[in-house]
Each structure stands twice: as structure tokens, then as C-alpha cells.
Design a protein around this motif. Structure first.
Motif, PDB file in Angstrom:
ATOM      1  N   PHE A 320       0.835  -1.207   0.000  1.00 58.80           N
ATOM      2  CA  PHE A 320       0.000   0.000   0.000  1.00 58.80           C
ATOM      3  C   PHE A 320       0.865   1.249   0.000  1.00 58.80           C
ATOM      4  N   GLN A 321       0.361   2.306  -0.658  1.00 65.44           N
ATOM      5  CA  GLN A 321       1.003   3.620  -0.492  1.00 65.44           C
ATOM      6  C   GLN A 321       0.849   3.999   0.972  1.00 65.44           C
ATOM      7  N   ARG A 322       1.877   4.522   1.565  1.00 67.74           N
ATOM      8  CA  ARG A 322       1.767   4.914   2.987  1.00 67.74           C
ATOM      9  C   ARG A 322       1.124   6.300   3.065  1.00 67.74           C
ATOM     10  N   GLN A 323      -0.159   6.351   2.739  1.00 68.77           N
ATOM     11  CA  GLN A 323      -0.875   7.619   2.679  1.00 68.77           C
ATOM     12  C   GLN A 323      -2.187   7.494   3.444  1.00 68.77           C
ATOM     13  N   ALA A 324      -2.605   8.631   4.012  1.00 68.52           N
ATOM     14  CA  ALA A 324      -3.911   8.679   4.680  1.00 68.52           C
ATOM     15  C   ALA A 324      -4.983   8.977   3.640  1.00 68.52           C
ATOM     16  N   THR A 325      -6.204   8.541   3.910  1.00 67.53           N
ATOM     17  CA  THR A 325      -7.316   8.811   2.991  1.00 67.53           C
ATOM     18  C   THR A 325      -8.540   9.294   3.776  1.00 67.53           C
ATOM     19  N   VAL A 326      -9.285  10.204   3.173  1.00 71.64           N
ATOM     20  CA  VAL A 326     -10.574  10.616   3.748  1.00 71.64           C
ATOM     21  C   VAL A 326     -11.613  10.578   2.631  1.00 71.64           C
ATOM     22  N   CYS A 327     -12.685   9.858   2.903  1.00 72.87           N
ATOM     23  CA  CYS A 327     -13.770   9.686   1.930  1.00 72.87           C
ATOM     24  C   CYS A 327     -15.039  10.303   2.517  1.00 72.87           C
ATOM     25  N   LYS A 328     -15.697  11.149   1.737  1.00 76.39           N
ATOM     26  CA  LYS A 328     -16.963  11.734   2.206  1.00 76.39           C
ATOM     27  C   LYS A 328     -18.024  11.534   1.139  1.00 76.39           C
ATOM     28  N   TYR A 329     -19.149  11.011   1.577  1.00 75.62           N
ATOM     29  CA  TYR A 329     -20.292  10.835   0.686  1.00 75.62           C
ATOM     30  C   TYR A 329     -21.131  12.111   0.659  1.00 75.62           C
ATOM     31  N   ALA A 330     -21.653  12.428  -0.502  1.00 81.08           N
ATOM     32  CA  ALA A 330     -22.750  13.388  -0.606  1.00 81.08           C
ATOM     33  C   ALA A 330     -24.010  12.557  -0.792  1.00 81.08           C
ATOM     34  N   VAL A 331     -24.996  12.823   0.042  1.00 82.00           N
ATOM     35  CA  VAL A 331     -26.243  12.043  -0.021  1.00 82.00           C
ATOM     36  C   VAL A 331     -27.393  12.997  -0.298  1.00 82.00           C
ATOM     37  N   SER A 361     -25.297   6.040  -6.397  1.00 79.23           N
ATOM     38  CA  SER A 361     -26.639   5.880  -6.984  1.00 79.23           C
ATOM     39  C   SER A 361     -27.093   7.177  -7.628  1.00 79.23           C
ATOM     40  N   VAL A 362     -26.645   7.404  -8.842  1.00 80.78           N
ATOM     41  CA  VAL A 362     -27.074   8.592  -9.569  1.00 80.78           C
ATOM     42  C   VAL A 362     -27.708   8.151 -10.890  1.00 80.78           C
ATOM     43  N   ASP A 363     -28.334   9.105 -11.518  1.00 80.15           N
ATOM     44  CA  ASP A 363     -29.083   8.820 -12.730  1.00 80.15           C
ATOM     45  C   ASP A 363     -28.524   9.730 -13.812  1.00 80.15           C
ATOM     46  N   GLU A 364     -27.985   9.145 -14.876  1.00 78.17           N
ATOM     47  CA  GLU A 364     -27.414   9.957 -15.950  1.00 78.17           C
ATOM     48  C   GLU A 364     -28.493  10.248 -16.980  1.00 78.17           C
ATOM     49  N   ARG A 365     -28.800  11.545 -17.130  1.00 80.52           N
ATOM     50  CA  ARG A 365     -29.788  11.944 -18.157  1.00 80.52           C
ATOM     51  C   ARG A 365     -29.048  12.723 -19.226  1.00 80.52           C
ATOM     52  N   GLU A 366     -29.801  13.116 -20.271  1.00 79.29           N
ATOM     53  CA  GLU A 366     -29.136  13.801 -21.385  1.00 79.29           C
ATOM     54  C   GLU A 366     -28.444  15.076 -20.947  1.00 79.29           C
ATOM     55  N   ASP A 367     -29.085  15.791 -20.003  1.00 83.76           N
ATOM     56  CA  ASP A 367     -28.529  17.094 -19.629  1.00 83.76           C
ATOM     57  C   ASP A 367     -27.710  17.053 -18.341  1.00 83.76           C
ATOM     58  N   GLY A 368     -27.375  15.886 -17.867  1.00 85.91           N
ATOM     59  CA  GLY A 368     -26.505  15.855 -16.683  1.00 85.91           C
ATOM     60  C   GLY A 368     -26.779  14.657 -15.790  1.00 85.91           C
ATOM     61  N   ILE A 369     -26.088  14.664 -14.673  1.00 86.80           N
ATOM     62  CA  ILE A 369     -26.176  13.547 -13.726  1.00 86.80           C
ATOM     63  C   ILE A 369     -26.971  14.021 -12.510  1.00 86.80           C
ATOM     64  N   TYR A 370     -27.985  13.242 -12.121  1.00 85.26           N
ATOM     65  CA  TYR A 370     -28.901  13.666 -11.064  1.00 85.26           C
ATOM     66  C   TYR A 370     -28.900  12.670  -9.900  1.00 85.26           C
ATOM     67  N   THR A 371     -29.238  13.168  -8.716  1.00 83.27           N
ATOM     68  CA  THR A 371     -29.300  12.305  -7.539  1.00 83.27           C
ATOM     69  C   THR A 371     -30.546  11.411  -7.595  1.00 83.27           C
ATOM     70  N   THR A 372     -30.456  10.258  -6.927  1.00 82.85           N
ATOM     71  CA  THR A 372     -31.628   9.399  -6.719  1.00 82.85           C
ATOM     72  C   THR A 372     -31.897   9.412  -5.209  1.00 82.85           C
ATOM     73  N   THR A 373     -32.492   8.364  -4.672  1.00 78.37           N
ATOM     74  CA  THR A 373     -32.822   8.399  -3.244  1.00 78.37           C
ATOM     75  C   THR A 373     -31.767   7.714  -2.369  1.00 78.37           C
ATOM     76  N   SER A 374     -30.683   7.203  -2.959  1.00 75.05           N
ATOM     77  CA  SER A 374     -29.597   6.614  -2.169  1.00 75.05           C
ATOM     78  C   SER A 374     -28.361   7.513  -2.240  1.00 75.05           C
ATOM     79  N   ARG A 375     -27.306   7.072  -1.575  1.00 75.58           N
ATOM     80  CA  ARG A 375     -26.068   7.872  -1.548  1.00 75.58           C
ATOM     81  C   ARG A 375     -25.633   8.224  -2.973  1.00 75.58           C
ATOM     82  N   SER A 376     -25.237   9.485  -3.196  1.00 76.93           N
ATOM     83  CA  SER A 376     -25.076   9.998  -4.564  1.00 76.93           C
ATOM     84  C   SER A 376     -23.670   9.815  -5.121  1.00 76.93           C
TER      85      SER A 376
END
Ligand code: AMP
Ligand code: GLY
Length: 430
Positions: A320-331, A361-376
Motif C-alpha cells: 500500500f502507499q503509505r498515505q492517509a485517505t478521507v472519503c466523504k459521501y454526498a447524499v 446511486s445517480v441517474d445519468e440523463r441527457e442534460d446531466g447527472i442527477y441524484t436518486t434516493t440513495s447515496r449519490s
């Protein structure tokens, strides 16, 4: 040699698996219930299908000519998708239905630990008679945790002394109409995850990660699938010692020895308590979000692990790379109880800057990517320290904005990490 690999699942975890496979130069085919735009861009073929339907997955795998498969979500494992792929001569890195019971049946999991003397098992009893369970709550000296035996997406557990009192626990037991539940001793401490690759009797472990299950900042609100997570530049986390990490690995090794023939990821969820390491649960797959902390810093070729597993070889030692990681969800706003979908996702893989963006869990439409009801979507910062990694993740979130979204900005910030350290010191009486 290039391999053609099938990936099952369309969340943030699977986008991280897809990226690792793409970095390994695998030819990727993917199927999921939702069209994850990040995975779709990396894949030669992508099909939306019901990933709990083994026939549909096998048909797609055959049509795509894959040699190997990786399964992300537990629901597919429970549905026997690994069994069906194995039967079709497509080696699947993921346990068959019977082995996945280590996750999908919590009563089985606790009995398995008891029968095989796996260390770290809390006191527990299993119940099919809910009135008998309520009597047990009345008689038990101390706080209990109510766990439905089956899968609930991490949202079915109720902890006495935290989320409910004894009356609330009994009400939950009576009203929720589960067929079988486990009542177990409430463990107090700090939680962490260790994910291990398992095949041919080998276990290869990855750095510890801490997830944040509560929906709101300060660990308030309902449980979610996980709002974000961090790992440090060493194998352990700031609130634990290396020897405590090794105790967790010993528990995982004992489980692997007892699991004879298991293949796939074994996920250990642990509680570091004043009395040492206890097992909150085992899962049969990568964590989501934890996979997004682990796979980006894996230096070992991910495909080499999969082919060694398939070919009956020793699994490669992991680097492993000896690096710290931080992950944040947008919901989505209102998640998880009353989520509102339809917000435009304003950040993409380029504008995320130094952070890695993983779609969920996003929805790709013609004009962009949109949120659904789960983590985005999730952003991951990688740096020498947790603090720097957190700042990188926040810079990407600033591009995304907050409209229609909710984010736990406290994850990975120095204050919250220090609270974890202080909490353990207090429990240890330091
Ligand atoms: P699970 O669905 O088993 O992941 O449980 C969800 C969450 O419930 C865990 O991440 C813990 O925070 C909590 N939990 C589960 N079992 C226990 C336990 N025995 N003691 C304290 N908390 C627990
Ligand atoms: N992050 C919790 C899970 O994947 O179960």
C-alpha cells in the motif's frame, strides 16, 4: 495477459473496484441495477439488470465472454449469483450463498464464532419467539443490541443505551415483525473495519478504516449505509495501537481457518473496547465506503490478486502507499428516512481536482447527472496526513455545492479524530 472481468454492482464501492480493474488493464464489463456513469465510462460493456437475478447476470457474463467475476453487493451474494457464475465456469471472487451467511445471517455468524472459538464474540442469544426476546431484555443485566438476523442495509440494528431504552427495544422487537433476531451484549468503544482478500486458504489484509454510520454531524441521527470514512498512513488508526490492529488480524485469520474454502473479501467490523478487540460483525464483501479508502492506495495489481485466487496460487503480498485517505459521501437531502431525489450533481471527475470522485446511486440523463434516493457520490482525498486528505476532499465538495445534498463535513477533521482518541483514553481510564 489481459483478462476480461465482470463487475456486479453500481455503487461507490463498485466504482472504486472498476477503477482498480481499469488500472490493472482488465477489460471490464459491468452490470448493476442503476447505470453508474463512472463505471460505464470505464467498461467496454454495461448493462442495467437485476443483480439479484443469477440467470440475468450469467447471461450477461456469457454474452460478454468474461473469464472472471467480482461481486460488490451483499444482496447478489445472498441471491446465489456467485454460485451461478461458478457453475457457469466463470471464477467469481465472492463467496457462494452458503459461505456468505457469515454476513447474511447474523444468528449463523454468532453461532459460527462460538462453535469455532473465534475470539471477540460478545454474549448473545438468538430468538424466533419475540415475547421470549422481550423477557430476555427484562432479565439481562446491562445494555443489549437488537439485530434482525437478515440483511437490512446496516439500518436494522437498535442499540440500547444509545438509540433506545429497554422499553424502546421491546417495542421495536414487537413492532418490526422480524422472524428471527439476535440480542447481544452492547459493546462500547471505537469501531473500525479491516477488509481482507481471501482465497486458497490465504488472508491478505488491508489498512484499518473507520466508517461513520450516523446520518448527521456529531454522530447524531439515524444509521445509514455509511456517510464517510478515513484511514491513516499506517495500518492502524490514531486511536489504536499496532498490536490492537494485529489482534483484529488474528481474529480474521481464525475466521478464515474455520471458513474452509471461502473466496472473496472478508470484512471484519471490530469494536476496540477497554477489554480489547470484539467483533461487531463480519461481512462477505468490501465495505461501502471503505473500499474507496483502500483500493486507491493499493499498489499491488488488483487483477493479480484475482487471477492468483482463480488459479489456486498463493495470493500476492499486498503493498500500500503509505498515505492517509478521507472519503466523504454526498447524499440526497432527507437521506436515509425521507430522501429527495433529482438534484443536479455539479462536480465531475475532472473538476474534483486532487480528489478522486466515485459515483454511486445517480441517474445519468441527457442534460446531466442527477441524484436518486440513495447515496449519490463520494470524494476521496489522499495525502500524508488525515488532515491534509480531509482538506482535499473538502475542496472537491466545494465544487459540488450543497444544493439538494447533505454531507458530514466533520468526518476526518482534527476535532472528530481527537474525540475518538479521547474516547478510547477515557474508556481505558487514562
Ligand atoms: P450492523 O448492521 O451489524 O453493521 O450494525 C450496525 C451498527 O450497529 C454497527 O456499525 C454498530 O455501530 C452497531 N452495533 C452492532 N452490534 C453492536 C454491538 N454488539 N454493540 C454495540 N454496537 C453495535
Ligand atoms: N460501511 C459499512 C458496510 O459496508 O457495511
Amino acid at each position: 495477459m489481459t483478462e476480461t472481468v465482470l463487475l456486479v454492482g453500481g455503487g461507490g464501492r463498485e466504482h472504486a473496484i472498476a477503477r482498480a480493474l481499469a488500472d490493472s488493464n482488465a477489460d471490464l464489463y459491468a452490470c448493476a441495477g442503476n447505470k453508474n456513469p463512472g463505471i460505464a465510462r470505464l467498461a467496454e460493456g454495461f448493462e442495467t439488470l437485476d443483480t439479484t437475478n443469477p440467470t440475468a447476470v450469467v447471461d450477461f457474463a456469457r454474452d460478454s465472454g468474461v473469464d472472471l467475476a467480482v461481486i460488490g453487493p451483499e444482496a447478489a451474494l445472498e441471491a446465489g449469483v456467485a454460485d451461478a457464475l461458478d457453475d457457469a465456469d466463470i471464477y467469481t471472487f465472492g463467496p457462494q450463498e452458503a459461505e456468505a451467511r457469515i454476513e447474511t445471517d447474523k444468528a449463523f455468524q454468532r453461532r459460527f464464532m462460538e462453535e469455532h472459538d473465534i475470539p471477540g464474540c460478545p454474549d448473545f442469544e438468538t430468538f424466533e419467539d419475540m415475547e421470549a426476546a422481550c423477557e430476555y431484555v427484562d432479565e439481562y443485566d446491562g445494555d443489549l443490541v437488537v439485530k434482525p438476523a437478515g440483511l437490512t442495509g446496516g439500518k436494522g440494528v437498535r442499540v440500547m443505551g444509545d438509540q433506545v431504552d429497554a422499553e424502546g427495544a421491546k417495542e421495536y422487537i414487537r413492532e418490526s415483525e422480524y422472524d428471527r433476531i439476535v440480542l447481544e451484549e452492547r459493546l462500547v468503544g471505537e469501531e473500525f473495519t479491516v477488509q481482507g482478500f481471501v482465497a486458497n486458504g490465504d488472508l491478505r489484509v488491508t489498512p484499518a478504516v473507520q466508517d461513520h454510520k450516523r446520518a448527521y454531524e456529531g454522530d447524531e441521527g439515524p444509521n445509514t449505509g455509511g456517510m464517510g470514512s478515513y484511514s491513516d498512513s499506517s495500518l492502524e488508526l490514531p486511536f489504536m495501537s499496532e498490536s490492537e490492529y494485529m489482534d483484529a488480524i488474528d481474529i480474521m485469520q481464525a475466521a478464515v481457518d474455520a471458513l474452509d474454502g471461502y473466496k472473496g473479501v472478508l470484512y471484519g467490523q471490530f469494536m476496540l473496547t477497554a477489554e480489547g478487540i470484539k467483533v461487531v460483525e463480519f461481512n462477505a464483501r468490501f465495505g461501502d465506503p471503505e473500499a474507496m479508502n483502500t483500493l486507491p492506495v493499493l499498489e499491488t495489481d488488483f487483477l493479480d490478486v484475482l487471477t492468483a485466487a482463480r488459479d489456486g496460487d498463493d495470493l500476492p503480498k499486498l503493498k500500500f502507499q503509505r498515505q492517509a485517505t478521507v472519503c466523504k459521501y454526498a447524499v440526497p437531502e432527507g437521506y436515509p428516512t425521507d430522501p429527495k431525489s433529482g438534484a443536479l450533481v455539479k462536480v465531475d471527475e475532472e473538476s474534483a481536482g486532487d480528489a478522486i470522485l466515485y459515483y454511486a446511486s445517480v441517474d445519468e440523463r441527457e442534460d446531466g447527472i442527477y441524484t436518486t434516493t440513495s447515496r449519490s457520490f463520494a470524494v476521496v482525498g489522499i495525502a500524508d496526513s488525515i488532515t491534509e486528505a480531509e482538506e482535499i476532499a473538502e475542496d472537491a465538495l466545494a465544487v459540488a455545492g450543497e444544493e439538494g445534498l447533505r454531507i458530514r463535513h466533520d468526518i476526518g477533521k482534527p476535532d472528530l479524530v481527537q474525540q475518538r482518541i479521547d474516547h478510547m483514553a477515557e474508556l481505558r481510564g487514562e
